[in-house]
Design a protein around this motif. Structure first.
Motif, PDB file in Angstrom:
ATOM      1  N   LEU A 134      26.697  21.730 -19.758  1.00  0.00           N
ATOM      2  CA  LEU A 134      27.227  22.939 -20.411  1.00  0.00           C
ATOM      3  C   LEU A 134      26.848  24.192 -19.636  1.00  0.00           C
ATOM      4  CD1 LEU A 134      25.600  21.612 -23.566  1.00  0.00           C
ATOM      5  CD2 LEU A 134      28.056  22.080 -23.584  1.00  0.00           C
ATOM      6  N   ARG A 135      27.570  25.247 -19.922  1.00  0.00           N
ATOM      7  CA  ARG A 135      27.193  26.519 -19.300  1.00  0.00           C
ATOM      8  C   ARG A 135      26.043  27.180 -20.049  1.00  0.00           C
ATOM      9  NH1 ARG A 135      30.705  31.813 -20.009  1.00  0.00           N
ATOM     10  NH2 ARG A 135      29.602  31.659 -22.004  1.00  0.00           N
ATOM     11  N   GLY A 136      26.083  27.125 -21.406  1.00  0.00           N
ATOM     12  CA  GLY A 136      25.142  27.897 -22.224  1.00  0.00           C
ATOM     13  C   GLY A 136      25.756  29.241 -22.570  1.00  0.00           C
ATOM     14  N   ASP A 137      25.136  29.915 -23.524  1.00  0.00           N
ATOM     15  CA  ASP A 137      25.637  31.218 -23.981  1.00  0.00           C
ATOM     16  C   ASP A 137      24.812  32.347 -23.388  1.00  0.00           C
ATOM     17  OD1 ASP A 137      27.859  30.670 -25.624  1.00  0.00           O
ATOM     18  OD2 ASP A 137      26.508  29.828 -27.130  1.00  0.00           O
ATOM     19  N   ALA A 138      25.326  33.549 -23.587  1.00  0.00           N
ATOM     20  CA  ALA A 138      24.539  34.735 -23.225  1.00  0.00           C
ATOM     21  C   ALA A 138      23.297  34.767 -24.107  1.00  0.00           C
ATOM     22  CB  ALA A 138      25.377  35.984 -23.464  1.00  0.00           C
ATOM     23  N   LYS A 157      39.832  26.930 -29.057  1.00  0.00           N
ATOM     24  CA  LYS A 157      39.646  27.761 -27.875  1.00  0.00           C
ATOM     25  C   LYS A 157      38.216  28.298 -27.783  1.00  0.00           C
ATOM     26  CE  LYS A 157      41.003  32.295 -27.422  1.00  0.00           C
ATOM     27  NZ  LYS A 157      39.943  32.878 -26.655  1.00  0.00           N
ATOM     28  N   HIS A 158      37.691  28.294 -26.567  1.00  0.00           N
ATOM     29  CA  HIS A 158      36.388  28.949 -26.350  1.00  0.00           C
ATOM     30  C   HIS A 158      36.612  30.454 -26.504  1.00  0.00           C
ATOM     31  CE1 HIS A 158      33.009  30.665 -24.010  1.00  0.00           C
ATOM     32  NE2 HIS A 158      32.362  29.712 -24.641  1.00  0.00           N
ATOM     33  N   PHE A 159      35.663  31.120 -27.114  1.00  0.00           N
ATOM     34  CA  PHE A 159      35.893  32.524 -27.496  1.00  0.00           C
ATOM     35  C   PHE A 159      36.160  33.454 -26.314  1.00  0.00           C
ATOM     36  CE2 PHE A 159      31.835  34.643 -26.487  1.00  0.00           C
ATOM     37  CZ  PHE A 159      31.023  33.551 -26.242  1.00  0.00           C
ATOM     38  N   GLY A 163      34.489  20.755 -25.297  1.00  0.00           N
ATOM     39  CA  GLY A 163      35.889  21.153 -25.480  1.00  0.00           C
ATOM     40  C   GLY A 163      36.029  21.934 -26.776  1.00  0.00           C
ATOM     41  N   TYR A 164      37.036  22.779 -26.833  1.00  0.00           N
ATOM     42  CA  TYR A 164      37.159  23.711 -27.966  1.00  0.00           C
ATOM     43  C   TYR A 164      38.569  23.659 -28.562  1.00  0.00           C
ATOM     44  CZ  TYR A 164      32.901  25.293 -25.788  1.00  0.00           C
ATOM     45  OH  TYR A 164      31.634  25.313 -25.251  1.00  0.00           O
ATOM     46  N   PRO A 165      38.769  22.859 -29.621  1.00  0.00           N
ATOM     47  CA  PRO A 165      40.109  22.743 -30.216  1.00  0.00           C
ATOM     48  C   PRO A 165      40.673  24.103 -30.650  1.00  0.00           C
ATOM     49  CG  PRO A 165      38.692  21.018 -31.048  1.00  0.00           C
ATOM     50  CD  PRO A 165      37.812  21.915 -30.218  1.00  0.00           C
ATOM     51  N   MET A 188      44.782  28.110 -21.046  1.00  0.00           N
ATOM     52  CA  MET A 188      43.905  28.353 -19.893  1.00  0.00           C
ATOM     53  C   MET A 188      42.560  27.672 -20.102  1.00  0.00           C
ATOM     54  SD  MET A 188      44.742  32.178 -18.612  1.00  0.00           S
ATOM     55  CE  MET A 188      43.934  31.987 -17.034  1.00  0.00           C
ATOM     56  N   ASP A 189      42.097  27.677 -21.347  1.00  0.00           N
ATOM     57  CA  ASP A 189      40.831  26.997 -21.647  1.00  0.00           C
ATOM     58  C   ASP A 189      40.954  25.502 -21.330  1.00  0.00           C
ATOM     59  OD1 ASP A 189      38.203  27.207 -22.480  1.00  0.00           O
ATOM     60  OD2 ASP A 189      38.668  26.737 -24.570  1.00  0.00           O
ATOM     61  N   ILE A 190      42.102  24.928 -21.684  1.00  0.00           N
ATOM     62  CA  ILE A 190      42.326  23.504 -21.407  1.00  0.00           C
ATOM     63  C   ILE A 190      42.420  23.266 -19.896  1.00  0.00           C
ATOM     64  CG2 ILE A 190      44.036  21.634 -21.662  1.00  0.00           C
ATOM     65  CD1 ILE A 190      44.412  22.623 -24.577  1.00  0.00           C
ATOM     66  N   PRO A 244      20.455  14.171 -23.195  1.00  0.00           N
ATOM     67  CA  PRO A 244      19.994  15.557 -23.145  1.00  0.00           C
ATOM     68  C   PRO A 244      21.150  16.492 -22.805  1.00  0.00           C
ATOM     69  CG  PRO A 244      19.381  14.409 -21.134  1.00  0.00           C
ATOM     70  CD  PRO A 244      20.084  13.403 -22.002  1.00  0.00           C
ATOM     71  N   HIS A 245      21.176  17.636 -23.437  1.00  0.00           N
ATOM     72  CA  HIS A 245      22.118  18.680 -23.033  1.00  0.00           C
ATOM     73  C   HIS A 245      21.464  19.444 -21.890  1.00  0.00           C
ATOM     74  CE1 HIS A 245      24.404  18.772 -27.129  1.00  0.00           C
ATOM     75  NE2 HIS A 245      24.266  17.557 -26.629  1.00  0.00           N
ATOM     76  N   LEU A 246      22.245  19.715 -20.884  1.00  0.00           N
ATOM     77  CA  LEU A 246      21.731  20.435 -19.715  1.00  0.00           C
ATOM     78  C   LEU A 246      22.610  21.660 -19.538  1.00  0.00           C
ATOM     79  CD1 LEU A 246      19.606  19.943 -17.480  1.00  0.00           C
ATOM     80  CD2 LEU A 246      21.386  18.863 -16.129  1.00  0.00           C
ATOM     81  N   THR A 305      19.965  18.796 -28.175  1.00  0.00           N
ATOM     82  CA  THR A 305      20.403  20.083 -27.626  1.00  0.00           C
ATOM     83  C   THR A 305      19.316  20.706 -26.745  1.00  0.00           C
ATOM     84  OG1 THR A 305      19.627  21.210 -29.608  1.00  0.00           O
ATOM     85  CG2 THR A 305      21.954  20.593 -29.547  1.00  0.00           C
ATOM     86  N   TYR A 306      19.740  21.663 -25.923  1.00  0.00           N
ATOM     87  CA  TYR A 306      18.804  22.397 -25.065  1.00  0.00           C
ATOM     88  C   TYR A 306      18.865  23.877 -25.430  1.00  0.00           C
ATOM     89  CZ  TYR A 306      16.282  24.202 -21.132  1.00  0.00           C
ATOM     90  OH  TYR A 306      15.335  24.847 -20.375  1.00  0.00           O
ATOM     91  N   HIS A 307      17.720  24.481 -25.528  1.00  0.00           N
ATOM     92  CA  HIS A 307      17.677  25.905 -25.912  1.00  0.00           C
ATOM     93  C   HIS A 307      16.901  26.690 -24.873  1.00  0.00           C
ATOM     94  CE1 HIS A 307      19.267  24.922 -29.929  1.00  0.00           C
ATOM     95  NE2 HIS A 307      18.793  23.761 -29.565  1.00  0.00           N
ATOM     96  N   GLN A 355      39.581  21.090 -15.133  1.00  0.00           N
ATOM     97  CA  GLN A 355      38.794  21.250 -13.892  1.00  0.00           C
ATOM     98  C   GLN A 355      37.414  20.605 -14.041  1.00  0.00           C
ATOM     99  OE1 GLN A 355      38.739  25.409 -12.727  1.00  0.00           O
ATOM    100  NE2 GLN A 355      40.964  25.525 -12.650  1.00  0.00           N
ATOM    101  N   LYS A 356      36.856  20.661 -15.277  1.00  0.00           N
ATOM    102  CA  LYS A 356      35.534  20.029 -15.496  1.00  0.00           C
ATOM    103  C   LYS A 356      35.655  18.506 -15.342  1.00  0.00           C
ATOM    104  CE  LYS A 356      34.447  22.253 -19.547  1.00  0.00           C
ATOM    105  NZ  LYS A 356      33.616  22.788 -20.636  1.00  0.00           N
ATOM    106  N   ILE A 357      36.781  17.979 -15.821  1.00  0.00           N
ATOM    107  CA  ILE A 357      36.982  16.522 -15.714  1.00  0.00           C
ATOM    108  C   ILE A 357      37.203  16.147 -14.246  1.00  0.00           C
ATOM    109  CG2 ILE A 357      38.443  14.569 -16.451  1.00  0.00           C
ATOM    110  CD1 ILE A 357      36.679  15.955 -18.693  1.00  0.00           C
ATOM    111  N   TYR A 417      29.599  28.468 -14.059  1.00  0.00           N
ATOM    112  CA  TYR A 417      30.407  27.696 -15.013  1.00  0.00           C
ATOM    113  C   TYR A 417      29.885  26.262 -15.098  1.00  0.00           C
ATOM    114  CZ  TYR A 417      33.824  31.475 -14.666  1.00  0.00           C
ATOM    115  OH  TYR A 417      34.445  32.687 -14.715  1.00  0.00           O
ATOM    116  N   ALA A 418      30.167  25.626 -16.230  1.00  0.00           N
ATOM    117  CA  ALA A 418      29.775  24.220 -16.399  1.00  0.00           C
ATOM    118  C   ALA A 418      30.346  23.365 -15.270  1.00  0.00           C
ATOM    119  CB  ALA A 418      30.257  23.719 -17.761  1.00  0.00           C
ATOM    120  N   LYS A 419      31.569  23.717 -14.847  1.00  0.00           N
ATOM    121  CA  LYS A 419      32.222  22.945 -13.772  1.00  0.00           C
ATOM    122  C   LYS A 419      31.305  22.818 -12.539  1.00  0.00           C
ATOM    123  CE  LYS A 419      35.151  25.209 -11.266  1.00  0.00           C
ATOM    124  NZ  LYS A 419      36.331  25.983 -10.851  1.00  0.00           N
TER     125      LYS A 419
END
Ligand code: FAD
Length: 317
Positions: A124-128, A183-185, A179-181, A192-194, A94-96, A50-52, A199-201, A144-146
């Motif tokens: 990934l986008r990362g969190d706030a 849903k991303h919060f 991906g978020y089974p 819409m999340d899917i 590595p997570h980027l 992971t990346y922090h 779009q990422k794919i 966005y990660a995209k």
């Protein structure tokens, strides 16, 4: 080797893989080896690191005023990947993230990874950050990660940010996305999340790794919905066992996932020792069912607890 090539090579066999966190600053690489050594008998084809990003902390000065300082508590993702590859001869991923990087810095990080012979990244986008109420991209960074995936994909075509580079060497990164089974919060709804995941794919993502879930039905329904939306890439389930009672609340608060009623009831009436046993048994049953369903890989969020992860895998193999 690319993650997707590992899946192709494995055919119908379900692989197991692991995610580790860099140790807290001041920790040693031995912490990671101690966490991974007992798991290498399971022959993971790849290990994620992971990346922090940096966090703001507030320290009180002698004057009584607080000083805001940015520190990275868990640096070292790239170095850890190189060490893992060197010691075990497996692929390290590595997570980027977008957060904290402008596009130039992202490009430089990718060049480093390419020179190290790293073939895969999880984009990934990362969190706030703590004390921020929403994710804010770095000035000149990706929102966005995209957008990060597009940049990696461009480099895979030999296109760099500097337009003066002619015949730039193509990188060849295999790109994983989240991906978020459940849903991303931040997403207004699962569909819409899917759609955003699609779009990422389309931007260049090669496979999906899911957020943890404790009810396999969420995963199965998610895969169905992704397939209906036109997502055809492998979808790897991410699994984490519940080992402490307080996680009944802390995991939903942090990861926005639901705890099944049966699991909650059993954990609530258990004592400390049995809580862990119940969590492990639950994860064994989840793994068994997913394995029988022929998922490409079971990806365990180890959190440095190799003995728990080992018990789970031994329990379903
Ligand atoms: P995105 O795919 O960019 O999505 C973010 C949000 O924006 C979602 O709600 C999405 O629906 C929405 N969205 C996407 N595109 C659009 C658009 N065009 N318009 C409007 N809305 C849009 N975090 C770390 O900091 N380090 C890690 O190492 C790390 N590893 C992780 C590994 C896995 C397997 C997972 C599942 C998560 C990981 N995370 C990590 C957490 C991740 O960074 C957060 O969940 C983050 O909030 C979202 O990242 P993402 O890549 O899914 O973002």
């Amino acid at each position: 080797m690319k993650v997707t090539e590992h899946f192709e090579q494995a055919g119908d066999k379900t692989l197991v893989s692991f995610e580790v966190l860099p140790p807290l600053k001041g920790g040693s690489m031995q912490d990671i080896f101690d966490a991974l050594d007992p798991l290498m008998d399971f022959k993971p084809p790849f290990i994620d690191v992971t990346y922090h990003r940096e966090e703001y902390v507030y320290n009180m000065r002698a004057s009584g005023y607080y000083e805001k300082t940015a520190i990275r508590k868990r640096p070292g993702t790239v170095g850890i990947c190189a060490s893992i590859m060197h010691r075990y001869g497996v692929d390290a991923i590595p997570h980027l993230i977008c957060g904290g990087f402008n596009v130039e810095e992202t490009e430089n990080a990718l060049i480093d990874l390419n020179f190290l012979g790293i073939d895969n990244v999880l984009a990934l986008r990362g969190d706030a950050r703590q004390f921020e109420n929403k994710f804010t991209p770095e000035k000149g960074g990706h929102k966005y990660a995209k957008d990060l995936i597009k940049q990696i994909d461009q480099m895979n075509s030999g296109i760099y940010l500097d337009a003066n580079i002619e015949n730039g060497a193509n990188t060849d990164f295999c790109i994983g996305v989240a991906g978020y089974p459940e849903k991303h919060f931040e997403a207004p709804n699962l569909n819409m999340d899917i759609e955003y995941t699609l779009q990422k794919i389309q931007a260049g993502g090669d496979y999906i790794v899911t957020q943890m879930f404790f009810d396999n039905q969420h995963y199965f329904k998610y895969v169905d919905a992704c397939r209906k939306a036109g997502i055809t890439v492998p979808i790897v389930p991410g699994l984490k066992p519940l080992t402490r009672k307080y996680q009944l609340n802390s995991i939903p608060r942090k990861f926005f996932v639901n705890m099944p009623e049966d699991l909650v009831k059993e954990i609530e009436k258990s004592d400390k020792e049995h809580t862990k046993e119940i969590g492990i048994e639950w994860c064994i049953q989840q793994s068994k069912e997913l394995n029988e369903a022929g998922v490409p890989c079971l990806h365990y969020y180890t959190m440095g607890d190799s003995s728990t992860t080992k018990k789970i895998i031994e329990g379903f193999l």
